[in-house]
Design a protein around this motif. Structure first.
Motif, PDB file in Angstrom:
ATOM      1  N   TRP A 199       0.842  -1.193   0.000  1.00  0.00           N
ATOM      2  CA  TRP A 199       0.000   0.000   0.000  1.00  0.00           C
ATOM      3  C   TRP A 199       0.878   1.244   0.000  1.00  0.00           C
ATOM      4  O   TRP A 199       1.856   1.339   0.742  1.00  0.00           O
ATOM      5  CB  TRP A 199      -0.884  -0.051   1.229  1.00  0.00           C
ATOM      6  N   VAL A 200       0.522   2.190  -0.850  1.00  0.00           N
ATOM      7  CA  VAL A 200       1.161   3.500  -0.835  1.00  0.00           C
ATOM      8  C   VAL A 200       0.378   4.351   0.149  1.00  0.00           C
ATOM      9  O   VAL A 200      -0.737   4.788  -0.137  1.00  0.00           O
ATOM     10  CB  VAL A 200       1.169   4.128  -2.245  1.00  0.00           C
ATOM     11  N   GLU A 201       0.928   4.563   1.345  1.00  0.00           N
ATOM     12  CA  GLU A 201       0.160   5.094   2.470  1.00  0.00           C
ATOM     13  C   GLU A 201      -0.487   6.440   2.203  1.00  0.00           C
ATOM     14  O   GLU A 201      -1.580   6.714   2.697  1.00  0.00           O
ATOM     15  CB  GLU A 201       1.051   5.182   3.705  1.00  0.00           C
ATOM     16  N   ALA A 202       0.165   7.275   1.455  1.00  0.00           N
ATOM     17  CA  ALA A 202      -0.386   8.610   1.229  1.00  0.00           C
ATOM     18  C   ALA A 202      -1.618   8.601   0.351  1.00  0.00           C
ATOM     19  O   ALA A 202      -2.226   9.632   0.104  1.00  0.00           O
ATOM     20  CB  ALA A 202       0.678   9.505   0.598  1.00  0.00           C
ATOM     21  N   SER A 203      -2.040   7.427  -0.117  1.00  0.00           N
ATOM     22  CA  SER A 203      -3.113   7.372  -1.106  1.00  0.00           C
ATOM     23  C   SER A 203      -4.503   7.484  -0.505  1.00  0.00           C
ATOM     24  O   SER A 203      -5.465   7.750  -1.201  1.00  0.00           O
ATOM     25  CB  SER A 203      -3.024   6.072  -1.903  1.00  0.00           C
ATOM     26  N   VAL A 204      -4.665   7.250   0.812  1.00  0.00           N
ATOM     27  CA  VAL A 204      -5.998   7.289   1.412  1.00  0.00           C
ATOM     28  C   VAL A 204      -6.145   8.554   2.242  1.00  0.00           C
ATOM     29  O   VAL A 204      -5.351   8.818   3.132  1.00  0.00           O
ATOM     30  CB  VAL A 204      -6.254   6.045   2.293  1.00  0.00           C
ATOM     31  N   LYS A 236      -4.075   3.240  -3.313  1.00  0.00           N
ATOM     32  CA  LYS A 236      -3.001   3.150  -4.296  1.00  0.00           C
ATOM     33  C   LYS A 236      -1.985   2.106  -3.845  1.00  0.00           C
ATOM     34  O   LYS A 236      -1.685   1.997  -2.663  1.00  0.00           O
ATOM     35  CB  LYS A 236      -2.338   4.506  -4.499  1.00  0.00           C
ATOM     36  N   ALA A 237      -1.481   1.335  -4.801  1.00  0.00           N
ATOM     37  CA  ALA A 237      -0.560   0.244  -4.488  1.00  0.00           C
ATOM     38  C   ALA A 237       0.570   0.214  -5.492  1.00  0.00           C
ATOM     39  O   ALA A 237       0.529   0.870  -6.536  1.00  0.00           O
ATOM     40  CB  ALA A 237      -1.309  -1.084  -4.477  1.00  0.00           C
ATOM     41  N   LYS A 238       1.583  -0.596  -5.141  1.00  0.00           N
ATOM     42  CA  LYS A 238       2.747  -0.713  -6.012  1.00  0.00           C
ATOM     43  C   LYS A 238       3.285  -2.134  -5.919  1.00  0.00           C
ATOM     44  O   LYS A 238       3.390  -2.701  -4.832  1.00  0.00           O
ATOM     45  CB  LYS A 238       3.820   0.287  -5.580  1.00  0.00           C
ATOM     46  N   LEU A 239       3.591  -2.730  -7.073  1.00  0.00           N
ATOM     47  CA  LEU A 239       4.180  -4.064  -7.130  1.00  0.00           C
ATOM     48  C   LEU A 239       5.699  -3.960  -7.116  1.00  0.00           C
ATOM     49  O   LEU A 239       6.278  -3.135  -7.821  1.00  0.00           O
ATOM     50  CB  LEU A 239       3.731  -4.794  -8.394  1.00  0.00           C
ATOM     51  N   SER A 240       6.339  -4.829  -6.335  1.00  0.00           N
ATOM     52  CA  SER A 240       7.792  -4.804  -6.246  1.00  0.00           C
ATOM     53  C   SER A 240       8.452  -5.936  -7.015  1.00  0.00           C
ATOM     54  O   SER A 240       9.641  -5.855  -7.337  1.00  0.00           O
ATOM     55  CB  SER A 240       8.221  -4.895  -4.780  1.00  0.00           C
ATOM     56  N   GLN A 241       7.711  -7.002  -7.319  1.00  0.00           N
ATOM     57  CA  GLN A 241       8.264  -8.149  -8.035  1.00  0.00           C
ATOM     58  C   GLN A 241       7.228  -8.676  -9.006  1.00  0.00           C
ATOM     59  O   GLN A 241       6.178  -8.066  -9.206  1.00  0.00           O
ATOM     60  CB  GLN A 241       8.677  -9.261  -7.053  1.00  0.00           C
ATOM     61  N   LEU A 242       7.531  -9.829  -9.558  1.00  0.00           N
ATOM     62  CA  LEU A 242       6.658 -10.542 -10.492  1.00  0.00           C
ATOM     63  C   LEU A 242       6.752  -9.921 -11.876  1.00  0.00           C
ATOM     64  O   LEU A 242       6.272  -8.822 -12.116  1.00  0.00           O
ATOM     65  CB  LEU A 242       5.199 -10.555 -10.022  1.00  0.00           C
TER      66      LEU A 242
END
Length: 374
Positions: A199-204, A236-242
């Motif tokens: 989770w991108v904390e600033a998004s909520v 808002k979220a962010k993927l780090s792998q895959l």
């Protein structure tokens, strides 16, 4: 003697006619504490306890005020809309037949927003040939407790964009509604992000009353949600792998208020993950001995040899496949040779006014840089 026989016969007939005795043994609500707006299931068991045949048997269940009839499990039962009651009819019930003498009926009603904290229900059974003196056990009542009820619903769960990339932010939008009939208190949304997503904390924003915490599993709480109200939640979220494939996020909503319909309390959404990379190239012009220019453009004499240094780099986050760069030399360049780096394959094309050098590599991993010299 004849008169005495007739009198005895009449007495016997009378005894046979009034030997029927119907008794309700069970009248229960199968749902003992019911949310307002939900359904209540009832069960009735009754029996002809005498060794005789009950005629024209009818079971009656008046539908309580502020409720509505839903269904019955018995084909002999019909809802009488004009009198707002359930009527179950049997032509006869034989008290001498162990399979016929006992009857069970189940039926369902639905409460409404106007239903009070208690519903008083009554059921009765009777036969046309049952004596009034045998009807003490022909009716039963049942009180059902009603608690506050709500129908929370995840109206929609969207993810934008549909195609996401590693290390780039993307957005989930949830829309939640309370269909009533009561206010929902201590509303909680649980949003589970895909593996390797955070989770991108600033998004909520908390301006609309939500309070959120977590990382991959995000929990958001709201003190209350009024009847008919809806709330949107943006995460808002962010993927780090895959590197590639499909990732799925799930959401669920609940509250401290009893839930009427949990079937619409969950939702999921999937995204396609695309590979991407940031490739970069650096080009330096050097004298033949490798000396760079420190004060501006490289100063060369006609026919003087020179060399170019090319640094090809993959800044990630994914591996680059089929990497290629093309170096176009100045017009008049000749005697071109390439010192190839490991894994690179280069060709020189001297045709045309400006020679071209093309170099290819099957794959360049994230973070790798290669230096080639021309």
């Amino acid at each position: 003697m004849k008169r005495l026989f007739c009198a005895l016969w009449l007495i016997l007939v009378s005894v046979q006619v009034f030997a029927v005795d119907l008794q309700i043994s069970t009248f229960i609500d199968l749902d003992t504490k019911v949310p307002r707006g939900a359904q209540i299931r009832f069960q009735v068991d009754f029996e002809n306890v005498e060794q005789d045949v009950a005629k024209d048997v009818q079971l009656i269940f008046p539908i309580p005020a502020t409720t509505s009839f839903i269904s019955s499990d018995s084909a002999v039962c019909k809802f009488n809309a004009s009198q707002s009651r359930l009527e179950c009819n049997w032509a006869s019930i034989d008290g001498t037949d162990v399979l016929d003498k006992r009857k069970r009926v189940q039926f369902t009603i639905k409460t409404s927003k106007d239903t009070a904290q208690t519903i008083a229900s009554e059921v009765s059974v009777r036969a046309s040939n049952e004596d009034d003196s045998k009807r003490q056990n022909n009716a039963e009542t049942q009180n059902t407790s009603i608690v506050a009820g709500t129908d929370l619903k995840i109206v929609s769960l969207r993810s934008e964009p549909q195609q996401v990339y590693i290390s780039e932010t993307y957005t989930y939008t949830l829309n939640i509604a309370n269909n009533g009939p009561d206010e929902a208190t201590n509303v909680a949304v649980k949003h589970v992000l895909p593996s390797y997503a955070t989770w991108v904390e600033a998004s909520v924003s908390n301006s609309n009353g939500w309070s959120c915490s977590g990382s991959q599993t995000l929990t958001c709480s709201l003190s209350k949600l009024a009847v008919g109200a809806s709330q949107s939640l943006v995460i808002k979220a962010k993927l780090s792998q895959l590197g590639s494939g499909t990732v799925t996020a799930t959401s669920s909503v609940s509250s401290a208020t009893a839930e009427i319909n949990s079937a619409d309390n969950q939702a999921s959404v999937s995204n396609q993950v695309k590979e991407h990379a940031d490739v970069a190239v650096e080009l330096k012009a050097l004298k033949s001995n490798g000396t760079p220019s420190y004060w501006g453009p490289l100063s060369l004499m006609p026919d003087e040899a020179r060399q170019y240094q090319i640094v090809a780099k993959n800044n990630g986050p994914n591996t680059v496949s089929s990497a290629q760069f093309v170096l176009t030399l100045a017009a008049g360049a000749s005697d071109v040779a390439v010192a190839q780096a490991s894994g690179w394959s280069c060709s020189v094309n001297m045709a045309g006014a400006q020679p071209k050098i093309t170099c290819d590599k099957t794959a360049v991993a994230s973070g790798v840089s290669d230096t080639l010299k021309v």
